[in-house]
Design a protein around this motif. Sequence first.
Motif, PDB file in Angstrom:
ATOM      1  N   LYS A 157     -52.742 -48.285  -8.579  1.00  0.00           N
ATOM      2  CA  LYS A 157     -51.486 -47.708  -8.766  1.00  0.00           C
ATOM      3  C   LYS A 157     -51.591 -46.367  -9.129  1.00  0.00           C
ATOM      4  N   GLU A 158     -50.701 -45.346  -8.461  1.00  0.00           N
ATOM      5  CA  GLU A 158     -50.852 -44.017  -8.619  1.00  0.00           C
ATOM      6  C   GLU A 158     -49.977 -43.658  -9.688  1.00  0.00           C
ATOM      7  N   ALA A 159     -50.586 -42.707 -10.790  1.00  0.00           N
ATOM      8  CA  ALA A 159     -49.736 -42.446 -11.993  1.00  0.00           C
ATOM      9  C   ALA A 159     -48.587 -41.488 -11.553  1.00  0.00           C
ATOM     10  N   GLU A 160     -47.495 -41.521 -12.370  1.00  0.00           N
ATOM     11  CA  GLU A 160     -46.441 -40.890 -11.868  1.00  0.00           C
ATOM     12  C   GLU A 160     -45.992 -39.996 -13.058  1.00  0.00           C
ATOM     13  N   ASN A 161     -46.669 -39.466 -13.905  1.00  0.00           N
ATOM     14  CA  ASN A 161     -46.358 -38.573 -14.873  1.00  0.00           C
ATOM     15  C   ASN A 161     -46.292 -37.226 -14.131  1.00  0.00           C
ATOM     16  N   PRO A 162     -45.297 -36.315 -14.469  1.00  0.00           N
ATOM     17  CA  PRO A 162     -45.002 -35.379 -13.759  1.00  0.00           C
ATOM     18  C   PRO A 162     -46.072 -34.054 -14.059  1.00  0.00           C
ATOM     19  N   ASP A 163     -46.718 -34.085 -15.026  1.00  0.00           N
ATOM     20  CA  ASP A 163     -47.816 -33.127 -15.591  1.00  0.00           C
ATOM     21  C   ASP A 163     -49.028 -33.852 -16.359  1.00  0.00           C
ATOM     22  N   PRO A 164     -50.283 -33.128 -15.876  1.00  0.00           N
ATOM     23  CA  PRO A 164     -51.646 -33.916 -16.516  1.00  0.00           C
ATOM     24  C   PRO A 164     -51.275 -33.675 -17.979  1.00  0.00           C
ATOM     25  N   ARG A 165     -50.601 -32.881 -18.513  1.00  0.00           N
ATOM     26  CA  ARG A 165     -50.712 -32.392 -20.159  1.00  0.00           C
ATOM     27  C   ARG A 165     -49.664 -33.499 -20.879  1.00  0.00           C
ATOM     28  N   THR A 166     -49.065 -34.424 -20.071  1.00  0.00           N
ATOM     29  CA  THR A 166     -48.298 -35.254 -20.801  1.00  0.00           C
ATOM     30  C   THR A 166     -48.977 -36.352 -21.172  1.00  0.00           C
ATOM     31  N   THR A 167     -50.424 -36.370 -20.957  1.00  0.00           N
ATOM     32  CA  THR A 167     -51.169 -37.510 -21.639  1.00  0.00           C
ATOM     33  C   THR A 167     -52.034 -36.726 -22.716  1.00  0.00           C
ATOM     34  N   ASP A 168     -51.973 -35.718 -22.890  1.00  0.00           N
ATOM     35  CA  ASP A 168     -52.577 -34.788 -23.798  1.00  0.00           C
ATOM     36  C   ASP A 168     -51.494 -34.425 -24.976  1.00  0.00           C
ATOM     37  N   ASP A 169     -50.842 -33.388 -24.870  1.00  0.00           N
ATOM     38  CA  ASP A 169     -50.070 -33.112 -25.958  1.00  0.00           C
ATOM     39  C   ASP A 169     -48.817 -32.475 -25.635  1.00  0.00           C
ATOM     40  N   MET A 170     -48.193 -32.883 -24.487  1.00  0.00           N
ATOM     41  CA  MET A 170     -46.997 -32.202 -23.896  1.00  0.00           C
ATOM     42  C   MET A 170     -45.977 -33.359 -23.926  1.00  0.00           C
ATOM     43  N   PHE A 171     -44.736 -33.031 -23.890  1.00  0.00           N
ATOM     44  CA  PHE A 171     -43.732 -34.331 -23.900  1.00  0.00           C
ATOM     45  C   PHE A 171     -42.605 -33.438 -22.738  1.00  0.00           C
ATOM     46  N   VAL A 172     -42.361 -34.376 -21.961  1.00  0.00           N
ATOM     47  CA  VAL A 172     -41.598 -33.960 -20.740  1.00  0.00           C
ATOM     48  C   VAL A 172     -40.282 -34.723 -20.760  1.00  0.00           C
ATOM     49  N   MET A 173     -39.070 -34.181 -20.759  1.00  0.00           N
ATOM     50  CA  MET A 173     -37.802 -34.755 -20.475  1.00  0.00           C
ATOM     51  C   MET A 173     -37.189 -34.348 -19.157  1.00  0.00           C
ATOM     52  N   GLU A 174     -36.966 -35.435 -18.490  1.00  0.00           N
ATOM     53  CA  GLU A 174     -36.218 -35.235 -17.254  1.00  0.00           C
ATOM     54  C   GLU A 174     -34.807 -35.363 -17.066  1.00  0.00           C
ATOM     55  N   VAL A 175     -34.057 -34.352 -16.804  1.00  0.00           N
ATOM     56  CA  VAL A 175     -32.676 -34.372 -16.917  1.00  0.00           C
ATOM     57  C   VAL A 175     -31.975 -34.370 -15.717  1.00  0.00           C
ATOM     58  N   SER A 176     -30.976 -35.118 -15.137  1.00  0.00           N
ATOM     59  CA  SER A 176     -30.633 -34.918 -13.910  1.00  0.00           C
ATOM     60  C   SER A 176     -29.516 -33.869 -13.949  1.00  0.00           C
ATOM     61  N   VAL A 177     -29.494 -33.119 -12.634  1.00  0.00           N
ATOM     62  CA  VAL A 177     -28.796 -32.080 -12.528  1.00  0.00           C
ATOM     63  C   VAL A 177     -27.397 -32.807 -11.867  1.00  0.00           C
ATOM     64  N   GLU A 178     -26.320 -32.671 -12.845  1.00  0.00           N
ATOM     65  CA  GLU A 178     -24.944 -32.966 -12.288  1.00  0.00           C
ATOM     66  C   GLU A 178     -23.942 -31.663 -12.657  1.00  0.00           C
ATOM     67  N   GLY A 179     -23.446 -31.221 -11.671  1.00  0.00           N
ATOM     68  CA  GLY A 179     -22.818 -30.053 -11.784  1.00  0.00           C
ATOM     69  C   GLY A 179     -23.412 -28.671 -11.886  1.00  0.00           C
ATOM     70  N   ASN A 180     -23.226 -27.726 -12.993  1.00  0.00           N
ATOM     71  CA  ASN A 180     -23.630 -26.390 -12.674  1.00  0.00           C
ATOM     72  C   ASN A 180     -25.183 -26.397 -13.328  1.00  0.00           C
ATOM     73  N   GLU A 181     -25.984 -26.088 -12.468  1.00  0.00           N
ATOM     74  CA  GLU A 181     -27.517 -26.212 -12.746  1.00  0.00           C
ATOM     75  C   GLU A 181     -28.059 -24.881 -13.536  1.00  0.00           C
ATOM     76  N   ALA A 182     -27.410 -23.893 -13.646  1.00  0.00           N
ATOM     77  CA  ALA A 182     -27.787 -22.659 -14.395  1.00  0.00           C
ATOM     78  C   ALA A 182     -27.320 -22.921 -15.789  1.00  0.00           C
ATOM     79  N   GLU A 183     -26.173 -23.717 -15.860  1.00  0.00           N
ATOM     80  CA  GLU A 183     -25.678 -23.874 -17.318  1.00  0.00           C
ATOM     81  C   GLU A 183     -26.332 -24.719 -18.107  1.00  0.00           C
ATOM     82  N   LEU A 184     -27.018 -25.744 -17.299  1.00  0.00           N
ATOM     83  CA  LEU A 184     -27.865 -26.861 -17.846  1.00  0.00           C
ATOM     84  C   LEU A 184     -29.066 -26.243 -18.183  1.00  0.00           C
ATOM     85  N   VAL A 185     -29.746 -25.515 -17.437  1.00  0.00           N
ATOM     86  CA  VAL A 185     -31.071 -24.705 -17.617  1.00  0.00           C
ATOM     87  C   VAL A 185     -30.882 -24.016 -18.982  1.00  0.00           C
TER      88      VAL A 185
END
Lengths: 463, 173
Positions: free
Chosen positions: B129-157
């Motif tokens: 099975k291929e791993a699906e973590n978005p960044d290799p650092r998420t198994t080290d010391d990084m935490f990634v939150m994926e938020v879906s874009v609905e509406g104004n993208e710049a505002e959310l960023v």
Amino acid sequence: MSSHYEAPIRRPLIVGDKSYHDITVEVAAPVEGKANKLWWTAFIIALVAFLWGVGSIIYTIGTGIGVWGLNKTVGWAWDITNFVWWVGIGHAGTLISAVLLLFRQKWRMGINRSAEAMTIFSVVQAGLFPVIHMGRVWNAHFVLPLPNQFGTLWTNFNSPLLWDVFAISTYLSVSLVFWWTGLLPDFAMLRDRAVRPFQKKIYSLLSFGWSGRAKDWQRFEEVSLVLAGLATPLVLSVHTIVSFDFATSVIPGWHTTIFPPYFVAGAVFSGFAMVNTLLIIMRKVSNLEAYITVQHIELMNIVIMITGSIVGCAYITELFIAWYSGVEYEQYAFLNRATGPYWWAYLLMMSCNVFSPQFMWSKRLRTSIMFSFFISIVVNIGMWFERFVIIVTSLHRDYLPSSWTMFSPTFVDIGIYVGTIGFFFVLFLLYARTFPVIAQAEVKSILKSSGEQFKKLRDGNHE
Amino acid sequence: MSNKVIQAMYNDDDILMDAVKEVRAANHHIQEVYTPFPVHGLDKAMGLKGTRIAITAFIYGCIGFVFSIWMMNYMMIEQWPQDIGGKPSFSFIQNMPAFVPIMFEMTVFFAAHLMVITFYMRSKLWPFKEAENPDPRTTDDMFVMEVSVEGNEAELVSFLEKTGTVEIKVTEK
């Protein structure tokens, strides 16, 4: 920080100023680095011993069980002694990973991975003995209730030896999945750090595509907890059933109801000694002193002291009950054990298992690394002799004085035993170079509560 | 609506926890959070339902228990009853005490293995099975939150930037 509170009185489990990344680097270091001369020397010695064992096993199978030192009176000796010894050693791993998890003992996290590895490798060694003793190993599958050409020929479910087959195979396979499930996030860590494509491929394969989603972690923790809940009665049942091999027989010296708890305590005792032996070396060689601290060794020494004393009580209870029963045969079996021709084995057992752990009452001795290592070896020798005493001295003077005899091992007996020790160390040394030897994901989760610098920070702030 | 997601990276579990709570309070949809170790309370903060895997283990254990009884009754009592050591096998209930160890072992065997297999299937974990973590650092010391874009993208960023993120990335899923 308040969510990571831990009482200041608790000593830190992770020493030094560590960040999450430091833990990753230090756990991955032995895998990513090159083996030194010491590792190669140890590996070659273990490999030679293993090959000697393979030779002895091939000779046994080719020629027959007659090449062992067994005789008409002593039909069970080193094979079953070694079997029980190895199974017993395995118990500490499950105790650390399962029982200490249920009791929420955080100190298990530094040592559980290696202790579980030890469990699996030693149960593999144990399993070899009954299989070889069958003589016709190619019929080993007959111990399983498999449909066959005889139609109604099944195994005998009344037999404690068959219970043992089920207990040991359940134990080995459940320990293996417990270990592997815990390994997935750590293999994933190695996978994501791997530079060479081959390494990356291997660790992706081993990590089963672990990605660390929140839902996966939620299930992971629940699965670990339930597996711990299942493995706890399982580990108690395994040595209980091993003791049934003896306790359900009618041989004086074996036919005692104290055997199950006594065997389980002895198993935990010898297992913790072996964990100490292995980890005292590994923490040094692999630079893991910050994670496997003196406190870990001290706590294991306390377990050794307590279980050693339980075993001591069991020895004395056995003697008392033999006397109190008023049964002449029972009385003679124990008198012969302590004062007969095998008195030296009995004395060795008593001094190694009951006397030597009492040194651990002293704080100075149980925090001394050299002394802990020494005692761990002594205990392992003592526990081997315990099984030898129980098995051989109960058999060698049987019901007819004309058939009384002694047992002496042949070079094949010794070869197979040394071979399993070699095999065990071959597996363990390979493991130490290729597996994440510390459950780094779990250690990271306690860094903020039990790490030294976080504790200092918090205690300084008087939260 | 596109499948655009924003991946906000954090380097600390406490900051991540606060961020998750803020994002949820602001009614944004958190698709996924990848962490290097189990962050306690994260599942509740994200609003994940509790797992039912322990219940499956109980059911599997019951199956193992019943199976062992059926197996030993069939093999020892029904199909070919024997008289072993003067103890004839004509009645299950009278022979039952000798079957207890194996009933127990089979219960544990079924519960443990089938639960782990269920876990692997549900969480899509298996060899190759291929791993699906978005960044290799998420198994080290990084935490990634994926938020879906609905509406104004710049505002959310800009909203996410205020939650203590160290890196932010907009990607198509």
